[in-house]
Scaffold this motif. Sequence first.
Motif: not given
Length: 283
Positions: A182, A252-255, A257, A260
């Motif tokens: 991030r 796949s998670d909030y950080r 998909s 991605y």
Amino acid sequence: MLRNVKTYHKPLTIEDAVGLVHSNRNAVYVGGGAWIVAQGDPQLEVLVDLQKLALDRIDGEIEAVRIGAMTTLQALIDHSDVGTFAAGLLAAAAGFTQSRTLREQGTLGGTLIVAGSADPLTTALLVLDVEIGYADPVRHIAPFESFVAYRDRLIETRALLTGIRVARPPTRSATAFEVVGRSPKDKPIVCVAAYVVVDEGLPVEIRVAAGGIVDHPVRLLKMEHLLKGQLLTAERVEAALAPNLEELNPISDYRGSAEYRLEMVRVLARRAVMHAWNEARRK
Ligand SMILES: Cc1cc2nc3c(=O)[nH]c(=O)nc-3n(C[C@H](O)[C@H](O)[C@H](O)COP(=O)(O)OP(=O)(O)OC[C@H]3O[C@@H](n4cnc5c(N)ncnc54)[C@H](O)[C@@H]3O)c2cc1C
């Protein structure tokens, strides 16, 4: 809160440490303690501190470097040999594991035991020639790849990690480590490590590992196989990755998909392999 802890041991031998943990279901090994304290498991009754086992040593040998399980993550960066070992791959990976404060506390052993899907150190170690030592209490040595694949079984048997031995890469080799997070220094969402050995102008050994795709870092073996012995170009590297990507079922998670993560592994693998290849050729 560790509110139920009744006993704190500092054993002097590996056998005693294993014996203490094996004799109580609610006993744990303590490396740096960062994870244990953060988790605050109220069931824990016995802490077995590994500080007195002399497992915090780094020994540089002609053909390899041995790193004890109690070596801190920051020591991997600061050590004159490990810091530059394999073109600084381990130091680079350790730098992405945690903040400086946690790197001073967290140990190699504790980090490998709790390592998540995108653990940078596990990903980097997967591309080098690494053996891992553990005691249950009998001493064993296993290829690092087996440790990663069967780590849960090893944790169930409550074995004690003692350290790793990393073979020195040949002169005409290079490594690369690529990360996306991030922010530039945040823990990786996806990371890729590459290692290339060149002989007579061709890659005779290629290893690529990716973290952040499935529940633990994995080698991209099909890609490695397809690229070995070929003159490498960015297009060829991407094409060789396709069979690996098809069989991966990304998390796949909030950080990030699944889509991605797949796209990132494609970009990072291409960059890492091309970088390592170009560096190795220059030597
Ligand atoms: C605020 C915070 C944020 C964190 N963020 C992340 C993160 O983003 N990603 C991530 O992957 N991790 C994260 N961690 C975990 C971190 O990697 C670990 O806390 C630390 O690196 C583990 O090292 P340690 O020596 O302190 O382990 P400890 O806390 O001492 O132990 C961790 C586990 O490993 C076992 N253990 C320790 N040493 C050995 C050994 N030699 N043999 C066998 N078992 C052993 C312990 O029994 C325990 O189960 C975070 C921790 C904290 C406190």
